[in-house]
Design a protein around this motif. Structure first.
Motif, mmCIF file in Angstrom:
data_model
loop_
_atom_site.group_PDB
_atom_site.id
_atom_site.type_symbol
_atom_site.label_atom_id
_atom_site.label_comp_id
_atom_site.label_asym_id
_atom_site.label_seq_id
_atom_site.Cartn_x
_atom_site.Cartn_y
_atom_site.Cartn_z
ATOM 1 N N SER A 357 81.250 -20.461 11.425
ATOM 2 C CA SER A 357 81.274 -19.009 11.690
ATOM 3 C C SER A 357 81.309 -18.935 12.928
ATOM 4 C CB SER A 357 79.831 -19.396 10.736
ATOM 5 O OG SER A 357 79.259 -19.974 11.301
ATOM 6 N N LYS A 358 80.798 -20.277 13.392
ATOM 7 C CA LYS A 358 79.893 -19.950 14.721
ATOM 8 C C LYS A 358 81.711 -19.967 15.849
ATOM 9 C CE LYS A 358 75.779 -22.877 15.296
ATOM 10 N NZ LYS A 358 74.410 -23.541 15.433
ATOM 11 N N THR A 359 82.238 -20.911 15.214
ATOM 12 C CA THR A 359 83.775 -20.401 15.966
ATOM 13 C C THR A 359 84.370 -19.509 15.910
ATOM 14 O OG1 THR A 359 84.151 -23.656 15.036
ATOM 15 C CG2 THR A 359 86.758 -21.677 15.633
ATOM 16 N N TYR A 360 84.258 -18.993 15.340
ATOM 17 C CA TYR A 360 84.736 -17.787 14.946
ATOM 18 C C TYR A 360 84.118 -16.785 15.030
ATOM 19 C CZ TYR A 360 87.498 -19.544 11.057
ATOM 20 O OH TYR A 360 87.724 -20.775 10.359
ATOM 21 N N ALA A 361 82.525 -16.377 15.336
ATOM 22 C CA ALA A 361 81.646 -16.047 16.288
ATOM 23 C C ALA A 361 81.644 -16.101 17.590
ATOM 24 C CB ALA A 361 80.343 -16.072 15.851
ATOM 25 N N GLY A 362 81.921 -16.674 17.786
ATOM 26 C CA GLY A 362 82.881 -17.282 19.666
ATOM 27 C C GLY A 362 84.069 -16.817 20.358
ATOM 28 N N GLY A 363 85.065 -16.457 18.820
ATOM 29 C CA GLY A 363 86.264 -15.717 19.120
ATOM 30 C C GLY A 363 87.498 -17.113 19.098
ATOM 31 N N ARG A 364 87.327 -17.228 18.964
ATOM 32 C CA ARG A 364 87.511 -19.510 18.751
ATOM 33 C C ARG A 364 88.506 -19.551 17.282
ATOM 34 N NH1 ARG A 364 89.482 -19.234 22.355
ATOM 35 N NH2 ARG A 364 90.400 -21.194 21.601
ATOM 36 N N PHE A 365 89.297 -20.350 17.425
ATOM 37 C CA PHE A 365 89.780 -20.098 15.584
ATOM 38 C C PHE A 365 90.161 -21.527 15.173
ATOM 39 C CE2 PHE A 365 92.236 -17.089 18.837
ATOM 40 C CZ PHE A 365 92.463 -16.103 18.032
ATOM 41 N N SER A 366 90.497 -21.388 13.998
ATOM 42 C CA SER A 366 90.186 -22.720 13.139
ATOM 43 C C SER A 366 91.447 -23.272 12.765
ATOM 44 C CB SER A 366 89.594 -22.725 11.942
ATOM 45 O OG SER A 366 90.113 -21.800 10.722
ATOM 46 N N THR A 367 91.752 -24.535 12.793
ATOM 47 C CA THR A 367 93.372 -25.269 12.584
ATOM 48 C C THR A 367 92.937 -26.104 11.122
ATOM 49 O OG1 THR A 367 94.403 -24.731 14.176
ATOM 50 C CG2 THR A 367 95.571 -26.425 12.444
ATOM 51 N N TYR A 368 93.492 -25.714 9.685
ATOM 52 C CA TYR A 368 93.520 -26.508 8.401
ATOM 53 C C TYR A 368 94.177 -28.177 8.478
ATOM 54 C CZ TYR A 368 88.610 -25.567 6.882
ATOM 55 O OH TYR A 368 87.202 -25.145 6.839
ATOM 56 N N TYR A 369 93.900 -28.941 8.720
ATOM 57 C CA TYR A 369 95.725 -30.150 8.202
ATOM 58 C C TYR A 369 95.594 -30.634 7.005
ATOM 59 C CZ TYR A 369 99.037 -33.431 8.322
ATOM 60 O OH TYR A 369 100.254 -34.309 8.034
ATOM 61 N N ALA A 370 96.271 -30.117 6.222
ATOM 62 C CA ALA A 370 96.147 -31.167 5.064
ATOM 63 C C ALA A 370 98.085 -31.902 4.757
ATOM 64 C CB ALA A 370 96.246 -30.461 3.486
ATOM 65 N N GLU A 371 97.872 -32.894 3.494
ATOM 66 C CA GLU A 371 99.674 -33.138 3.020
ATOM 67 C C GLU A 371 99.021 -33.323 1.563
ATOM 68 O OE1 GLU A 371 100.321 -36.997 4.273
ATOM 69 O OE2 GLU A 371 99.754 -36.658 6.642
ATOM 70 N N GLU A 372 98.586 -33.865 0.522
ATOM 71 C CA GLU A 372 98.703 -34.054 -0.728
ATOM 72 C C GLU A 372 97.823 -32.568 -1.236
ATOM 73 O OE1 GLU A 372 99.666 -35.720 -2.720
ATOM 74 O OE2 GLU A 372 100.553 -37.059 -1.814
ATOM 75 N N GLY A 373 96.760 -32.114 -0.668
ATOM 76 C CA GLY A 373 95.585 -31.304 -0.687
ATOM 77 C C GLY A 373 96.296 -29.822 -0.140
ATOM 78 N N LEU A 374 97.269 -29.753 0.894
ATOM 79 C CA LEU A 374 98.076 -28.574 1.203
ATOM 80 C C LEU A 374 98.104 -27.456 0.554
ATOM 81 C CD1 LEU A 374 99.485 -27.465 3.663
ATOM 82 C CD2 LEU A 374 102.127 -28.109 2.478
ATOM 83 N N ILE A 375 98.365 -27.046 -1.003
ATOM 84 C CA ILE A 375 98.437 -25.756 -1.077
ATOM 85 C C ILE A 375 96.662 -25.558 -1.887
ATOM 86 C CG2 ILE A 375 98.750 -24.718 -3.464
ATOM 87 C CD1 ILE A 375 101.502 -26.624 -4.138
ATOM 88 N N THR A 376 95.905 -26.047 -2.167
ATOM 89 C CA THR A 376 95.090 -26.150 -1.953
ATOM 90 C C THR A 376 94.234 -25.445 -0.834
ATOM 91 O OG1 THR A 376 94.449 -28.055 -4.056
ATOM 92 C CG2 THR A 376 91.867 -26.544 -2.992
ATOM 93 N N VAL A 377 94.428 -25.848 -0.012
ATOM 94 C CA VAL A 377 93.999 -25.481 1.384
ATOM 95 C C VAL A 377 94.424 -24.816 1.776
ATOM 96 C CG1 VAL A 377 94.051 -26.411 3.971
ATOM 97 C CG2 VAL A 377 93.607 -27.921 2.323
ATOM 98 N N PHE A 378 96.148 -23.618 1.029
ATOM 99 C CA PHE A 378 96.943 -23.466 1.924
ATOM 100 C C PHE A 378 96.064 -21.849 1.401
ATOM 101 C CE2 PHE A 378 100.048 -19.638 2.072
ATOM 102 C CZ PHE A 378 100.602 -20.230 2.346
ATOM 103 N N ILE A 379 95.835 -22.089 0.122
ATOM 104 C CA ILE A 379 95.200 -20.693 -0.786
ATOM 105 C C ILE A 379 94.580 -20.373 -0.512
ATOM 106 C CG2 ILE A 379 94.780 -20.408 -3.589
ATOM 107 C CD1 ILE A 379 97.379 -21.972 -4.398
ATOM 108 N N ASP A 380 93.280 -21.344 -0.074
ATOM 109 C CA ASP A 380 92.106 -20.442 -0.019
ATOM 110 C C ASP A 380 92.129 -19.848 1.296
ATOM 111 O OD1 ASP A 380 88.593 -21.176 0.057
ATOM 112 O OD2 ASP A 380 89.584 -21.349 1.801
ATOM 113 N N GLY A 381 92.729 -20.308 2.394
ATOM 114 C CA GLY A 381 93.145 -19.672 3.748
ATOM 115 C C GLY A 381 93.864 -18.662 3.566
ATOM 116 N N THR A 382 94.648 -18.155 2.912
ATOM 117 C CA THR A 382 95.676 -17.099 2.614
ATOM 118 C C THR A 382 94.283 -16.140 2.153
ATOM 119 O OG1 THR A 382 96.477 -18.059 1.140
ATOM 120 C CG2 THR A 382 97.211 -17.609 3.049
ATOM 121 N N GLU A 383 93.655 -16.789 1.234
ATOM 122 C CA GLU A 383 93.103 -15.395 0.388
ATOM 123 C C GLU A 383 91.466 -15.250 0.896
ATOM 124 O OE1 GLU A 383 94.109 -17.260 -4.407
ATOM 125 O OE2 GLU A 383 91.639 -18.337 -3.356
ATOM 126 N N ARG A 384 91.423 -15.585 1.872
ATOM 127 C CA ARG A 384 90.620 -15.052 3.251
ATOM 128 C C ARG A 384 90.172 -14.089 3.318
ATOM 129 N NH1 ARG A 384 88.621 -20.415 6.862
ATOM 130 N NH2 ARG A 384 88.015 -21.791 5.723
#
Length: 704
Positions: A357-384
């Motif tokens: 939350s501090k990252t976004y409040a400061g105008g910055r961005f996040s990058t998630y990396y996943a392999e086996e968990g790719l779809i789960t991570v991707f889904i959570d991110g896109t549903e935001r």
């Protein structure tokens, strides 16, 4: 009296009413044709009576509490998952329909038939996960094992890995963001079913959180049509192959014609998974989709076990990942190990929430990396994005990052990333199949135009617009920078990759460390990988300076299940629950949740227009009923649903036309502030003035 007029001034004396300005006249609003049509004719999409749309008592004041104490707020969110556990415990005593479904999948696959899992929005992503996280990787792993492949040679369909099709309303492009107009059409469900060549004898599993989604109902009823068309139709036969899974009580759904068409159909098996209100009002990506993912995943895992048990010994079954026969009831009863693990990890999750939350409040961005968990991570991110009104995932054409979130995986280019994601090439909607039926069969002009417009953004060409690989393009133009946050998500079997300096996990964390980004590692483990926070920190020390002050580790130990986790259902669901709670908490910390309502929701389809209208009415009337308001401004009756809807439609036009679609400001918040400010001042406050207040103060601060 129209519904737009109903409720305004009712119950007051003539003198009192004369002193209270008529809301729409005060705002100089004449209800638009779209608003009048919605209120009078679109009652089937006004869903605020559904249980999933109600406010949960456990999270009533989440937005305010979490900004004071992150861990306490997260505890409120995670506490609602107890509703999932309790429903599964009850369901463990009546698994006949689920056992029947597993047997039907077994029979269909071994006889050369298909399994079609269909959903929309969150449940559409669930359907994709069944295909691309669970079924296909499992069978490819089994057939890549020389010993098992030899035993199974000639006994299984050669294409068994592709026998389960996971599809969502709008096709693969809808994984990125919603396509307006599609969800509201039963027609598209039928067309997608036909597009995949689904016929009588295939298994069709349609999953809807609410139980009223038009496209999903269209699909399951279309699946029934060939059974009814055959001579001597017998409902007891079709219902072994046709399943409708949903998350609201039947009596709440019965007022909706489309829901009743399924509830009263003897040829379809209905599986009700009602858990209650969601942790965030109406956010069915959370508890509703969690239980549906776990239940459907367990069913297909049980089906796979039944298939293999025919041909493999006990030792070979263990080699395939099965510690014993899949007992659906036992799996449900043991779900509590996941909720217990989340509670144990809560302090570390809270630290991650503060960090992001501090990252976004400061105008910055996040990058998630996943392999086996790719779809789960991707889904959570896109549903935001649709849930909290954020910019959707950036396309490769964006000159710089706009979306707060991006996800990368182990691939060298965009095509390779889609292949890693789906286990197959990207699959869009072909206009030659959908365009003419939309033109000829969709009577509502609003829906017809929306569907035809969305069709232009749903084809195969859409794949080239998105790159979530470790490509040169991403590494040069989208790589983490100082002040950004990099998050690696590690699942069982991948723990050692964090310590392997040659792995892509280490490559990702290394470049993040060198760039000056803060880092986090989420490890979901069954306790067998040996990964601990301390080991991970030590493995990264010396890579590019001391990582300790810029690295946070969350370990979620869900323990090993006696019956195994061969498809990773338990693991992926645990990761989903962690990420859902975390990302929701991040947005609540940033003021995008008021109480436990997602007031930043984008009114992009008929269902969401109804939700937005209800939220406007809810928060305005809550404010009008407060003694502090009455003392300062006088008493007035609640605003009506029709009044709230008229203001919403004008606000939608303002955001679309006046702001050229370039704002992330929610129509709900803008409408609420405009109404309350106008009533307070007893004069029209124009949308631009309300927008200034919203941007300066935020909705939560304004209402409190």
């Amino acid at each position: 009296m129209t519904r737009h007029q109903a409720g305004t001034g009712a119950g007051q004396s003539a003198e009192q009413t004369a002193a209270v300005p008529n809301l729409l006249r005060l705002l100089r609003i004449e209800p638009s044709a779209e608003s009048v049509d919605y209120v009078m004719n679109k009652t089937q999409f006004q869903l605020h009576t559904l249980l999933t749309e109600q406010r949960h008592k456990k999270t009533w004041d989440l937005g305010e509490r979490i900004r004071e104490d992150t861990a306490e707020g997260l505890g409120m969110l995670i506490g609602v998952d107890e509703d999932v556990r309790n429903t599964l415990r009850k369901l463990a005593g009546r698994t006949e329909a689920l056992d029947q479904a597993a047997a039907a999948i077994e029979e269909a696959v071994l006889s050369g038939r298909k399994v079609f899992v269909y959903g929309c929005g969150a449940t559409g992503r669930l359907a994709k996960q069944m295909e691309s996280s669970f079924w296909r990787p499992f069978w490819r792993r089994i057939l890549a094992d020389a010993r098992l492949a030899k035993r199974l040679e000639g006994r299984l369909p050669a294409d068994i890995a592709d026998r389960l099709i996971g599809e969502m309303t709008g096709g693969d492009r809808a994984l990125i963001s919603s396509l307006e107009g599609f969800e509201d059409l039963p027609l598209i469900g039928r067309l997608q079913l036909e597009d995949h060549g689904v016929v009588r004898g295939d298994v069709v599993i349609c999953v809807t959180e609410g139980g009223e989604t038009s496209s999903i109902i269209g699909a399951v009823l279309a699946g029934l049509d060939p059974w009814k068309a055959a001579p001597g139709f017998a409902p007891e036969k079709s219902r072994k192959n046709l399943y409708f899974i949903y998350n609201n009580p039947d009596d709440v759904l019965r007022p909706f014609d489309r829901s009743r068409a399924v509830l009263d159909e003897p040829g379809i098996t209905r599986i009700n998974l009602t858990t209650g209100p969601q942790a965030i009002t109406g956010s069915t990506r959370m508890q509703a989709t969690t239980i549906e993912t776990f239940v459907v995943g367990t069913v297909i895992e049980a089906a796979a076990e039944r298939i293999l048990r025919r041909f493999l010994s006990r030792a070979e079954m263990a080699r395939a990942g099965f510690g014993g026969p899949v007992d659906i009831a036992a799996r449900f009863r043991n779900f509590g190990t996941i909720t217990a693990a989340l509670e144990a990890a809560l302090p570390d999750i809270a630290t991650l929430t503060d960090l992001e939350s501090k990252t976004y409040a400061g105008g910055r961005f996040s990058t998630y990396y996943a392999e086996e968990g790719l779809i789960t991570v991707f889904i959570d991110g896109t549903e935001r994005s649709p849930t909290f009104r954020l910019f959707p995932l950036d396309t490769v054409k964006e000159p710089k990052r706009k979306c707060w979130f991006q996800v990368w995986t182990a691939a060298d280019d965009a095509d390779g990333a889609w292949q890693s994601f789906l286990g197959r090439p990207f699959r869009g909607l072909r206009p030659e199949i959908y365009k003419k039926p939309f033109e000829d069969e969709v009577r509502d002009p609003y829906l017809r135009k929306s569907a035809l417009d969305s069709l232009t953004r749903a084809g195969d060409e859409q794949a080239a617009l998105y790159d979530f690989s470790l490509s040169k393009f991403n590494l040069e133009r989208r790589a983490p920078k100082t002040g950004d946050l990099s998050v690696a998500v590690v699942l069982p079997g991948e723990e050692k990759s964090i310590e392997d300096k040659a792995s892509n996990f280490r490559r990702f964390l290394g470049l993040s460390l060198e760039a000056g980004a803060r880092m986090a590692v989420i490890v979901v483990t069954d306790g067998g990988g040996g990964a601990t926070a301390e080991r991970i920190r030590k493995s990264l020390e010396g890579a590019a300076g001391d990582a300790r002050d810029r690295l946070h580790v969350v370990v979620l130990n869900i323990g090993r299940a006696a019956e195994g986790d061969p498809m990773g259902v338990r693991t992926q669901v645990a990761a989903k629950m962690l990420l859902n709670a975390h990302s929701t908490a991040v947005m609540a910390k940033l003021g995008k949740v008021v109480g436990n309502t997602m007031t930043s929701v984008s009114p992009s389809n008929l269902k969401l227009i109804g939700r937005a209208t209800y939220l406007i009415q809810l928060h305005v009337n809550d404010t009008l009923s407060r003694e502090s308001w009455v003392r300062a401004n006088g008493r007035r009756n609640p605003i009506s649903y029709g009044e709230a809807n008229a203001v919403l439609f004008e606000t939608i036009s303002f955001v679309r036309d006046g702001l050229k679609g370039g704002a992330q400001d929610a129509e709900v918040g803008l409408s609420i502030i405009r109404i309350l400010e106008s009533l307070k001042r007893r004069e029209n406050v124009p949308p631009a003035e309300a927008l200034r207040i919203l941007r300066d103060r935020g909705l939560s601060a304004y209402l409190n």
